[in-house]
Motif scaffolding. Structure first.
Motif: not given
Length: 819
Positions: A382-393
């Motif tokens: 879970g430490r790496g699951m969040r989306l950095p650009y808010g949604s799929y690129t």
């Protein structure tokens, strides 16, 4: 038995206002349903206790906010909410989440306006007064240790407080409306927590976790598993990194990690440049078992001998034994790791970051001693699951998190069932049912998650591995998502290509370029014409036929004004209307920041013509009389509108490039001969009378219905469903682009209008992104219209699903309903 009492309108309003993701809104609703079932239908005693099982990265904090908003907003509201956290890391993060003004705060849409009570401020005068104020909503945020223990962290909550006449712990226990929200609920299985819950006598206890304890299974009222979150593209796809050789030493694993990090960074920079975004700088999380191990890994990474010294000074070591200034600096550096200017690229941790710490740019996880089954627990993954650009690129390298396992391929095969259990579970959703007697009750519904989880075997060079039974192959998560997509979209045998129909009128598309930073203001950003219409109407009053004359007289050393005794007839010198118009345009063009360009001059003329048009036949005479006040108020109104755009909006250049819409359309879906059936996303529809292309397909039902109404309208000349790149409108200063849904050319009484049409679901209409896109599209339309290079007038129309449905197939009424 009483009836179920749920405020459905409040739930819907919170869903929209707080902008809850679908699973988070369902979680809040499920708690509300089962709470009413417990108290209202079954008349059970308190407390009502339940668990929400929601995948890491989907936004559990928003579930807490939604629950607080609901329970604080119902007819018999709760005013006291206790959020328990398993440790200081989550506590500090939660405090920031609910502190107005903090950049991580989510309170901007909360109407309950809660007062935050912590171990550090609960006895300060202002907070103490709020605690005793029964009309104020309070959120008490404490670690579980601060309440379950009377020593250490818990000493202050158990000490007598004079202003309460009891300890804070005792005060909480005497409240009649205490709601306990237990974050990471699986951490609280000990007897001390159970004793605390019993002593505090809460009305409601809601545990929120991604990994509930098996003993709490009966308490789960909502479950949204990680596999479903991946399916719905709310989190990254995990990628398991294995080796076929026997190398499993620390240096090899770290080198593999930074190699992946290099690729992630290159892709991030390239994708961001192409899409006008600020690039996210990927980081790697290294999880060690001991502090000595972590220091050894840091020494490897910080050496010239490792990867040519590229990582020297880019590591951050965080562990629970840090103290004093060293700890404060490490925590500050950790908090800033998402900042593009942060030098940190690799974080080394022992166990401190297992839960509660989350940033969006963790792209690689290297758990140095754990087996793959331990790595793929939700607490670690879970430490790496969040989306950095808010949604799929759309770039897999940016939509995935790499997990370094370094187990032999055969070992991964043997553990595939364990991996599946870590990711997938059945879903639970609470729904309202009507019994045969007509009574509404809340019931938990259990159903299988729609996902399956597999891994893909790395292509092998050996004959024996090529003969591996297909059912034992490990398949990639991307392949799993593709299979799911294939199940929901009916794919035809072959891809088909469509070109514009030769007998339909061609659509000429104007293209303009965004003005790069620093951004000047533009009169094309003035969208709201009503104030200028009102100004024109206000200037139509008669000027009068006498002069206003004031005589200044002195008495007792003071000058006073008196009305003159004699009246003098006013003589009017009518200024030609064109002269007044040019004078008003000059005043608008003198507004600070407006550039002296032809496009701006036309925009100024359009604004002035709106004022003159509202004045009607008296414009010449009244502008002769009221020119100065007209010019002053006109400039002030324009300035006010431009000020709203100064920091957030975009402007476009003066040059317009015209091009015919003729890009081919490619569809890999079933083709329908007409568009008479209900909407299905998997279909391409024919039968259009005025479509530029023979077939069209859509993303939503409102788009489909709007297209049907447009096609049937007698005034429409031609229309097209827009695809990516057809009319890219830049809507952020960073250069992000979007394409409206439809372009429509219509002609009424010889006047041609070109519409850009965007359809949205009701809940999306007031979102910040939609409003920003609307502003940009209207600025784009104004820029094109004032260029002097296009025929017809371009307009932007934003339609909600209600606008489309209420118009019942009438394009004319849709235009009236829309924004």
């Amino acid at each position: 038995m009483s009836k179920l009492t749920v405020d459905s309108n409040l739930l819907a309003e919170i869903r929209h206002r707080v902008d809850l993701r679908e699973p988070n809104a369902q979680a809040v609703e499920s708690v509300a349903f089962m709470m009413s079932q417990h108290y209202d239908v079954e008349n059970k005693a308190g407390p009502f206790e339940c668990v929400v099982d929601s995948a890491t990265g989907v936004g559990k904090t928003y579930i807490l906010a939604g629950l607080i908003e609901y329970l604080a907003g119902i007819d018999n509201p709760a005013r006291n909410f206790l959020i328990l956290t398993p440790g200081r890391t989550i506590r500090d993060k939660t405090i920031r989440n609910f502190t107005p003004g903090d950049y991580k705060s989510i309170t901007g849409t909360m109407r309950s306006e809660p007062v935050i009570v912590t171990a550090e401020n609960f006895n300060s005068p202002s907070v103490a007064a709020a605690i005793k104020n029964t009309s104020r909503t309070k959120i008490y945020i404490f670690t579980v240790q601060a309440l379950t223990s009377q020593t250490g962290d818990g000493r202050e909550t158990h000490d007598y407080q004079e202003f309460l006449g009891a300890s804070l712990y005792e005060w909480l226990g005497n409240l009649h409306d205490l709601v306990i929200l237990a974050d990471e609920h699986h951490c609280y299985r000990g007897p001390a927590f159970s004793r605390t819950i019993k002593n505090l006598k809460p009305e409601v206890v809601v545990g929120v976790t991604a990994t509930p304890a098996s003993a709490d299974e009966e308490l789960v009222v909502y479950r949204y598993p990680l596999a479903q979150a991946i399916e719905d593209e709310y989190v990254k796809m995990p990628v398991l990194v294995a080796r076929k050789d026997d190398r499993s030493d620390d240096r090899t694993k770290l080198l593999d990690g930074v190699t992946l990090l290099h690729h992630k960074e290159r892709m991030s920079e390239a994708w961001a440049a192409e899409n006008g975004r600020i690039p996210v700088r990927p980081v790697m999380l290294v999880i060690a078992q001991t502090i000595d191990d972590a220091k050894a890994y840091r020494d490897i990474l910080d050496s010239e001998a490792f990867d040519d010294g590229k990582w020297i000074g880019k590591t951050l070591l965080v562990h629970s034994q840090l103290t004093g200034e060293e700890k404060e600096k490490a925590l500050a550096d950790l908090d800033a790791v998402e900042d593009p200017d942060s030098p940190v690229r690799i974080i080394l941790s022992i166990g401190m970051l297992k839960e509660g710490w989350d940033v969006k740019n963790v792209y690689v996880i290297a758990s140095m001693r754990a087996s793959v089954s331990e790595v793929l627990t939700e607490q670690t993954l879970g430490r790496g699951m969040r989306l950095p650009y808010g949604s799929y690129t759309g770039e897999q390298m940016l939509d995935t998190v790499e997990v370094l396992a370094h187990e032999r391929y055969e070992a991964l095969l043997a553990k595939r069932n364990t991996l599946t259990q870590q990711m997938i579970d059945h879903r639970i959703l609470t729904e309202i049912r009507t019994t045969g007697e007509g009574t509404k009750v809340a019931r938990k519904k259990t159903f299988e998650a729609e996902s399956s989880f597999h891994f893909k075997e790395t292509p092998s060079a050996t004959t024996e591995e090529q003969r591996t039974d297909s059912q034992d192959k490990i398949r990639s998560l991307e392949e799993r998502l593709k299979e799911t997509e294939d199940r929901t979209v009916d794919i035809p045998h072959e891809e088909q290509t469509h070109l514009p129909l030769p007998f339909r009128e061609q659509i000429e598309i104007p293209y303009v370029q965004r003005v790069a930073q620093p951004q000047p203001i533009s009169l094309n950003q003035v969208h709201d014409m009503k104030p200028f219409e009102d100004l024109g109407k206000a200037l139509t009053h008669e000027a009068g036929d006498t002069l206003t004359r004031t005589v200044l007289k002195s008495k007792s050393g003071k000058i006073r004004g008196h009305r003159a005794e004699d009246t003098v007839e006013a003589l009017f010198l009518d200024t030609p209307l064109e002269t007044s118009r040019n004078g008003l345009i000059k005043h608008v063009m003198k507004i600070r920041g407006v550039e002296q360009r032809a496009n701006e001059l036309r925009a100024a003329g359009s604004i002035v013509d709106t004022v003159i048009g509202a004045m009607g036949g008296s414009a010449s005479q009244n502008l002769s009389a009221y020119f100065e006040r007209a010019a002053k108020r006109l400039a002030a109104q324009v300035t006010d509108q431009l000020r709203d755009f100064a920091s957030t909006s975009v402007t476009f250049g003066e040059e317009v490039r015209l091009a015919t819409l003729k890009a081919p359309r490619k569809a890999r879906r079933r083709h329908e001969p007409n568009h008479e059936n209900t909407f299905e996303r998997s279909l391409a529809y024919n039968g259009w009378q005025k479509g530029a292309y023979e077939y069209a397909w859509f993303d939503s039902s409102p788009e489909y219905k709007a297209a049907g109404a447009i096609d049937a309208d007698e005034n429409v000349v031609v229309w097209a469903r827009l695809h990516r790149g057809d009319i890219p409108i830049t809507w952020t200063q960073e250069g992000r682009e979007y394409n409206p849904d439809l372009v429509v050319i219509e002609e009424i009484d010889g006047v041609r209008t070109c519409w850009l049409v965007e359809t949205k679901m009701n809940k999306e209409m007031l979102s910040a992104d939609v409003l920003a896109k609307k502003k940009a599209a209207r600025t784009w339309s104004n820029t094109v219209n004032h260029s002097g290079q296009v025929s017809g007038k371009w307009k932007y129309l934003l339609l909600s699903e209600d606008d489309v449905n209420d118009a019942a197939g009438s394009w004319a009424q849709m235009k009236d309903f829309g924004q």
